[in-house]
Design a protein around this motif. Structure first.
Motif, mmCIF file in Angstrom:
data_model
loop_
_atom_site.group_PDB
_atom_site.id
_atom_site.type_symbol
_atom_site.label_atom_id
_atom_site.label_comp_id
_atom_site.label_asym_id
_atom_site.label_seq_id
_atom_site.Cartn_x
_atom_site.Cartn_y
_atom_site.Cartn_z
ATOM 1 N N VAL A 105 29.304 6.135 -45.075
ATOM 2 C CA VAL A 105 28.745 5.008 -44.336
ATOM 3 C C VAL A 105 29.255 3.683 -44.901
ATOM 4 C CG1 VAL A 105 26.602 3.823 -43.703
ATOM 5 C CG2 VAL A 105 26.697 6.316 -43.714
ATOM 6 N N THR A 106 29.337 3.606 -46.211
ATOM 7 C CA THR A 106 29.847 2.421 -46.891
ATOM 8 C C THR A 106 30.298 2.846 -48.281
ATOM 9 O OG1 THR A 106 29.375 0.106 -47.457
ATOM 10 C CG2 THR A 106 27.625 1.727 -47.873
ATOM 11 N N ASN A 107 30.847 1.928 -49.043
ATOM 12 C CA ASN A 107 31.281 2.283 -50.390
ATOM 13 C C ASN A 107 30.086 2.717 -51.233
ATOM 14 O OD1 ASN A 107 34.095 1.795 -50.317
ATOM 15 N ND2 ASN A 107 33.722 -0.411 -50.396
ATOM 16 N N PRO A 108 30.217 3.801 -51.980
ATOM 17 C CA PRO A 108 29.115 4.225 -52.848
ATOM 18 C C PRO A 108 28.979 3.296 -54.038
ATOM 19 C CG PRO A 108 31.031 5.587 -53.260
ATOM 20 C CD PRO A 108 31.384 4.702 -52.103
ATOM 21 N N ASN A 109 27.822 3.334 -54.667
ATOM 22 C CA ASN A 109 27.607 2.602 -55.907
ATOM 23 C C ASN A 109 28.518 3.217 -56.972
ATOM 24 O OD1 ASN A 109 26.697 1.718 -58.408
ATOM 25 N ND2 ASN A 109 24.534 1.904 -57.903
ATOM 26 N N PRO A 110 29.511 2.482 -57.468
ATOM 27 C CA PRO A 110 30.441 3.100 -58.425
ATOM 28 C C PRO A 110 29.786 3.452 -59.749
ATOM 29 C CG PRO A 110 30.852 0.749 -58.244
ATOM 30 C CD PRO A 110 29.863 1.086 -57.170
ATOM 31 N N ILE A 111 28.733 2.739 -60.116
ATOM 32 C CA ILE A 111 28.027 3.063 -61.358
ATOM 33 C C ILE A 111 27.285 4.386 -61.196
ATOM 34 C CG2 ILE A 111 26.246 2.296 -62.969
ATOM 35 C CD1 ILE A 111 27.031 -0.585 -62.276
ATOM 36 N N ALA A 112 26.650 4.581 -60.038
ATOM 37 C CA ALA A 112 25.994 5.864 -59.760
ATOM 38 C C ALA A 112 27.031 6.984 -59.672
ATOM 39 C CB ALA A 112 25.205 5.777 -58.467
ATOM 40 N N ALA A 113 28.195 6.685 -59.099
ATOM 41 C CA ALA A 113 29.255 7.695 -59.001
ATOM 42 C C ALA A 113 29.714 8.123 -60.391
ATOM 43 C CB ALA A 113 30.429 7.147 -58.197
ATOM 44 N N GLY A 114 29.833 7.163 -61.301
ATOM 45 C CA GLY A 114 30.215 7.506 -62.668
ATOM 46 C C GLY A 114 29.162 8.345 -63.363
ATOM 47 N N ALA A 115 27.894 8.018 -63.119
ATOM 48 C CA ALA A 115 26.807 8.808 -63.701
ATOM 49 C C ALA A 115 26.845 10.242 -63.195
ATOM 50 C CB ALA A 115 25.459 8.160 -63.370
ATOM 51 N N LEU A 116 27.057 10.410 -61.877
ATOM 52 C CA LEU A 116 27.121 11.750 -61.303
ATOM 53 C C LEU A 116 28.311 12.520 -61.855
ATOM 54 C CD1 LEU A 116 26.115 13.859 -59.256
ATOM 55 C CD2 LEU A 116 27.550 12.743 -57.534
ATOM 56 N N ALA A 117 29.465 11.878 -61.924
ATOM 57 C CA ALA A 117 30.654 12.547 -62.454
ATOM 58 C C ALA A 117 30.411 13.037 -63.878
ATOM 59 C CB ALA A 117 31.852 11.595 -62.418
#
Length: 364
Positions: free
Chosen positions: A250-262
């Protein structure tokens, strides 16, 4: 004998000894917290390359999710939570979807509210191959099920469900099991996962993995400007839908949340899902014995157990049991007339002793 879990994995966690509520929230790892802080600080001191650098966390998280799902990298899209993913699937499905009314509401409201596919209710209770077979008809185009039942801890047999469902879509809400139960996730056409529970990635983290069949049959209605071809070309014209699971962006994901998930997913990989599952089942067995020794009744069907242990004490209201556990330093969930304990691989034998000590005075 429990498979060895690397000490480096266990050293990542410091939740209180009596924390037994991972089915509600999983306290994140040191590495997750530390990376989140580093990325936030990087954002605070933004420069010419900051945004592009941070956005690289998205691909890292998608790759780790794909590896654990057995999916292609192009078949995974990041999401802020499970509900968003299930609403996206519900909006894109036509025909009928079979779902149990006993599912956690995150897996019922999308199908009821989206209004695109009709709902065929399964008989209440954990979803089994038999209950699905009894409900199937030519009109049913999809079956939606939780990988682990939030009430009882029953672990759905995804391989058997795949056989029963046949060519229909199998949609799986994986939040209560992904990363800690050894399941054939590739048997599902859609796996939607939130990362704040067993993955221990924190809130606003998650993903969906879609099979090629799902990509072919579901319409990406819940899709925004990042879900198209050449999203960075602003020419004033609608662009074609992006190939693969990116169409559900839908839109760009939160990159900080993406790093946490990774980071959280990579920690799971470092320990190995089978080893984590084995350790969690061992602790669940020990907790079940403590409950039974106090005269309690365990609700979970132990032939297919995961990390959730739901129980009652005859003659003692669940809220009373919950308060007794809390006084003993045990964090659990008490609702719907049951008490739910949910240990993780980092849960120690001391937690079992705390539960036993708290329940012993309540025994009739």
């Amino acid at each position: 004998m429990v498979t060895s879990i690397p000490p480096s994995y266990l050293a990542q966690f410091r939740e209180p000894v009596g924390y037994l509520d991972f089915a509600r929230f999983g306290p994140p790892a040191h590495a997750v917290v530390e990376l989140t802080a580093r990325l936030a600080e990087r954002a605070m001191t933004a420069g010419p390359s900051t945004v592009d650098d941070l956005m690289r966390q998205e691909a890292r998280a998608e790759a780790a999710a794909a590896r654990l799902c057995g999916a292609g990298a192009g078949n995974v899209v990041l999401l802020p939570n499970t509900s968003t993913g299930l609403f996206g699937m519900a909006l894109g499905l036509s025909g009928e979807v079979a779902v149990s009314p006993a599912e956690f509401p995150a897996n019922t409201y999308p199908w009821v509210r989206a209004g695109r596919a009709r709902v065929r209710w399964l008989r209440p209770g954990p979803v089994t191959p038999e209950s699905v077979r009894d409900a199937l008809s030519d009109e049913v185009t999809a079956v939606s099920v939780s990988a682990v039942d939030f009430h009882t801890g029953y672990r759905a047999d995804l391989a058997a469900l795949r056989e029963v469902v046949g060519d229909r879509l199998l949609v799986v809400d994986g939040i209560q099991g992904f990363g800690v139960v050894d399941e054939p996730w590739s048997a599902a056409d859609v796996v939607v996962v939130g990362g704040q529970k067993w993955l221990r990635a924190g809130w606003s983290t998650g993903f969906a993995a879609l099979s090629d069949r799902a990509l072919d049959r579901l319409s990406p209605v819940l899709s925004g400007w990042t879900g198209v071809v050449d999203p960075g070309v602003f020419d004033g014209a609608p662009h074609p839908v992006a190939p693969g699971a990116a169409a559900w962006s839908v839109t760009n994901p939160n990159p900080i949340a993406a790093g946490a998930l990774a980071t959280a997913l990579e920690l799971v990989e470092s320990a190995g899902v089978p080893a984590l599952h084995e350790r969690i089942v061992e602790r669940s067995d020990e907790l079940a014995e403590a409950v039974r020794s106090a005269g309690g009744t365990v609700a979970a069907p132990w032939a297919r157990r995961a990390g959730i242990l739901s129980f009652t004490l005859p003659g003692v209201p669940a809220q009373v049991v919950g308060r007794a556990l809390a006084r003993a330093g045990v964090t659990a969930t008490a609702r719907s007339g049951r008490v739910r304990l949910s240990p993780h691989a980092s849960t120690t034998a001391e937690a079992v002793a705390l539960v036993a000590a708290a329940l012993r005075p309540l025994r009739g």
